[in-house]
Design an enzyme around this catalytic site. Structure first.
Site, mmCIF file in Angstrom:
data_model
loop_
_atom_site.group_PDB
_atom_site.id
_atom_site.type_symbol
_atom_site.label_atom_id
_atom_site.label_comp_id
_atom_site.label_asym_id
_atom_site.label_seq_id
_atom_site.Cartn_x
_atom_site.Cartn_y
_atom_site.Cartn_z
ATOM 1 N N ASP A 136 9.027 2.004 3.092
ATOM 2 C CA ASP A 136 9.047 2.404 4.426
ATOM 3 C C ASP A 136 9.459 2.499 4.914
ATOM 4 O O ASP A 136 9.974 3.645 5.130
ATOM 5 C CB ASP A 136 7.223 1.935 5.671
ATOM 6 C CG ASP A 136 5.947 2.682 5.114
ATOM 7 O OD1 ASP A 136 5.842 3.715 3.958
ATOM 8 O OD2 ASP A 136 4.860 2.612 5.189
ATOM 9 N N ASP A 173 -2.129 5.963 -2.516
ATOM 10 C CA ASP A 173 -1.390 4.667 -1.246
ATOM 11 C C ASP A 173 -2.513 3.559 -1.241
ATOM 12 O O ASP A 173 -3.865 4.380 -1.900
ATOM 13 C CB ASP A 173 -1.024 5.672 -0.203
ATOM 14 C CG ASP A 173 -0.581 4.805 0.749
ATOM 15 O OD1 ASP A 173 -0.251 3.313 0.684
ATOM 16 O OD2 ASP A 173 -0.591 5.326 1.905
#
Ligand code: DGJ
Length: 727
Positions: free
Chosen positions: A533, A463
């Site tokens: 997301d 990430d």
């Protein structure tokens, strides 16, 4: 195939040709990019207007590498600054060479396995040399181009701009399609005619970003999904980029490469700078034709070798983020894992929150050791227990970040990017490590190597949750700070390369606060990237549609999640959420612990369906039958195997009303005309109903009556050997 004759060059792929040619003064001009020409087609040099004296003519010429200061007043590809302060270059061709195979770009991601390379060398009298490198991938109709800038002079020179691509088109109108977005709404296509002047998209965030994507298309105004001339350009890079399109009286120009913002690279005599490559596609059959070329080429030539075979299964994973966020301990994880195992999931991914002291997003980044409060048996113990349940283990990391509240930062405060005398900006409570420094990358490598050697970790989610700010490296002198952004990217690439080479079985998935770094650079190391997301089915339709303009579905991390959706609060049927997850890598991201055995059993057929048809979904050709509308109320698409033996058709939301999308009670029942199938063949669905291929293409696949909230229909078709139809 590359043909060279009299300082003219033609690069042929199966259906396209690209031509460049030096004029009498040695200036390298672009003469054609479009549909395939005969092998020996001559280059059509631009004709000289009778009234044009030399100075005016330069501003009309289609340069293959434009430079400033000598009569071309349009957007330059390169801006050299010589030691005497002059900022100009008159580039003349001094040599060219064709070699088998693909050129190398040390330290940078790149497509691999090209048939041939053409290198054309241009030189300016004050010392700048530009080597333009082209590689052809004939089968996939892709040509890549990169540039190497070299200082052949006796004094240092600085590059203030060093683009990868400069491509001139004639004066006919063009539309430009770009992908813009924001967190949770990445890659929305925008199409607009090129206006006179310069239009640009780019990133100065240090990552390719949610806001704009480093891939653009140009097309004729009448081009649509299946018809018309389209050109696509994808930069193989993940940091700052700039893509400028200029329309002028002399034509249209596209310049693409690293953003000149805070970029300055000084070359001592003899030194070179390697600019990243751009992958180019021309397609005569519309945006669909263009996207399918990119998809095939990315799958076959860009993804890490191990994951290029689309028959190789990718694990169906369950990610713990939306199920637990930071609130978990080993028992909670194991309860979730047990439910996942019962549903038939392959891999359990432990997301953020597993390392020393990390209970919220305000600490611990940089200290990559398990938190024994939450995981008393460490990662090793958790992994053993997962294996006992029949699950593989995957882990989340954010190696480029450091929390002010971390042992790493306390030990090495100068390892974070920060400008001397200023307080660095925290975003999501974190700093960015200075990956331009080899010792920082090495320290992270040692931590990650220890981690990955501690137990069998099959998957890593890498990430990167913030933009770069305070871009200044304590390790570089004042006059080299213009190198930090790019050196940072080289550090990231070096670590991802080292990691995937040392652990060849590892499946790496990139992520950047959702889909903030979805680009061809990242795809060279990770075959999949978390797309967004936002896991809401309707939002995903438009995100995945936009992303698919260049990037193949098999690269899009997409998960089935709970309703009401955590990000949008909206609901959608199980089928619609499954269809959107099946579009990409197919995983799960929800708390399954409350699911009854019956509810878990309901998930199983989809997992079995993915296992049965995964190779088709990953390796097939994508056709958008009804693109999502602005309201995201539905869409239809299909995937056809390269041999056209199999197809999977998906219709979501109001696409179930067929072409009459606005209608809720269709009458007669709607049909969905399909594409890509063989008209002469007969196809059979899972219930044994048969259709003539011609019928499916012309009349369409009959759709069921839509019912409920965002309904969906999934249909698998297989070509039968028996030519009789029953439908
Ligand atoms: C942002 C990612 O996009 C999410 O999926 C999750 O991994 C969080 N970061 C964790 O902090």
């Amino acid at each position: 195939m590359i043909v060279c004759r009299d300082a003219c060059f033609t690069l042929h792929t199966a259906h396209t040709s690209y031509q460049l040619c030096a004029d009498e003064q040695g200036r390298l001009l672009h003469t054609y990019y479009g549909a395939r020409l005969p092998d020996d087609a001559p280059n059509l040099r631009p004709t000289r207007a009778p009234h044009a004296e030399a100075g005016r003519r330069l501003n009309l010429l289609p340069f293959e590498c434009s430079a400033p200061g000598t009569g071309d007043f349009r957007t330059p590809a390169v801006l050299p600054e010589y030691a005497d302060g002059s900022l100009c270059a008159d580039l003349q061709m001094v040599g060219a060479q064709v070699t088998p195979g693909k050129y190398e770009l040390p330290g940078l991601p790149a497509f691999r396995g090209a048939e041939q390379t053409l290198c054309v060398t241009l030189r300016d009298c004050a010392g700048l040399e530009v080597e333009l490198r082209y590689a052809v991938f004939p089968q996939h109709d892709v040509i890549t181009r990169a540039a190497v800038y070299r200082n052949t002079g006796a004094a240092p020179l600085s590059l203030r701009k060093a683009s990868s691509l400069c491509l001139d088109f004639d004066t006919r109108p063009l539309d430009m399609i770009t992908l813009h977005g924001k967190w949770s709404q990445e890659r929305t296509p925008e199409r607009a005619p090129l206006r006179y002047g310069v239009q640009s998209v780019g990133s100065m965030q240090g990552v390719s970003s949610h806001a704009h994507n480093p891939a653009v298309a140009l097309c004729r105004p009448d081009a649509d999904e299946e018809h018309g001339d389209c050109w696509g350009f994808a930069l193989v890079y993940s940091g700052n980029f700039l893509c400028e399109a200029e329309r002028s009286e002399s034509g249209n120009r596209l310049v693409m490469g690293i953003h000149p913002h805070q970029f300055c690279w000084t070359l001592a005599p003899g030194e070179s700078f390697v600019a990243p490559e751009v992958a180019m596609v021309y397609a005569a059959d519309g945006l669909g034709g263009m996207r399918r070329c990119f998809h095939r080429a990315i799958r076959a030539h860009l993804l890490p070798e191990r994951w290029r075979d689309m028959n190789r299964p990718r694990p169906v994973l369950l990610n713990s983020w939306e199920a637990c966020y930071f609130r978990f301990d080993q028992d909670r994880l194991l309860a979730l894992a047990e439910a996942a195992a019962r549903a038939g999931i392959d891999l359990f991914v432990l997301d953020d929150g597993w390392f020393k002291g990390r209970d919220a997003d305000n600490s611990s980044l940089g200290d990559w050791v398990a938190d024994v409060r939450k995981l008393p048996e460490g990662l090793e113990g958790l992994c053993r227990r997962l294996q006992a349940l029949g699950l593989d283990f995957g882990l989340w990391i954010e190696p480029e970040a450091v929390s002010p509240d971390s042992d790493l930062f306390r030990l090495h405060p100068d390892w974070a990017l920060r400008v001397p005398g200023r307080t660095p900006l925290t975003l999501r409570n974190q700093y960015v490590l200075d990956f331009s420094r080899p010792e920082v990358v090495q320290a992270l490598w040692e931590q990650l190597h220890r981690l990955l050697s501690s137990c069998p970790i099959r998957y890593i989610k890498w990430d990167m949750n913030r933009k770069l700010s305070d871009v200044y490296s304590a390790a570089l002198p004042a006059d080299r700070q213009g190198e930090v952004y790019h050196r940072y990217m080289l550090g990231v690439y070096a670590l991802q390369k080292q990691l995937t080479e040392a652990f060849p079985d590892l499946l790496l998935e990139n992520c950047a606060a959702g889909g903030g770094r979805f680009d061809c650079g990242m795809l060279c190391y990770s075959p999949q990237i978390w797309c967004s997301d936002n896991t809401d089915a309707r939002s995903r339709l438009s995100i995945q549609y936009g992303t698919s303009l260049f990037y193949p579905p098999c690269t899009m991390g997409s998960h089935f999640s709970i309703v009401p959706n955590h990000y949008t609060g909206r609901t959608a049927s199980v089928e619609a959420r499954m269809a959107c997850a099946l579009f990409g890598t197919f995983g799960f991201e929800l708390d399954l612990t409350g699911y009854s055995p019956e509810a878990l059993a309901e998930l199983r057929p989809y997992i079995d369906w993915y296992r049965a048809h995964g190779a088709l979904l990953r390796g097939g050709d994508l056709y958008w039958l009804l693109p999502p509308d602005a309201a995201g109320s539905g869409a239809a698409w299909m995937v056809v195997s390269p041999d056209r033996d199999e197809a999977a058709v998906f219709a979501v939301g109001d696409a179930l009303c067929g072409v009459e999308r606005a209608s809720t009670l269709p009458s007669p029942p709607p049909r969905l005309p399909l594409r890509g199938l063989c008209a002469q063949s007969v196809y059979e669905d899972a219930d044994g109903v048969r259709y003539a291929g011609a019928q499916l293409l012309a009349a369409g696949l009959p759709l069921p009556t839509p019912r409920g909230d965002v309904p969906a229909y999934l249909c698998y078709l297989r070509r039968t050997a028996d030519p009789r139809t029953t439908a």
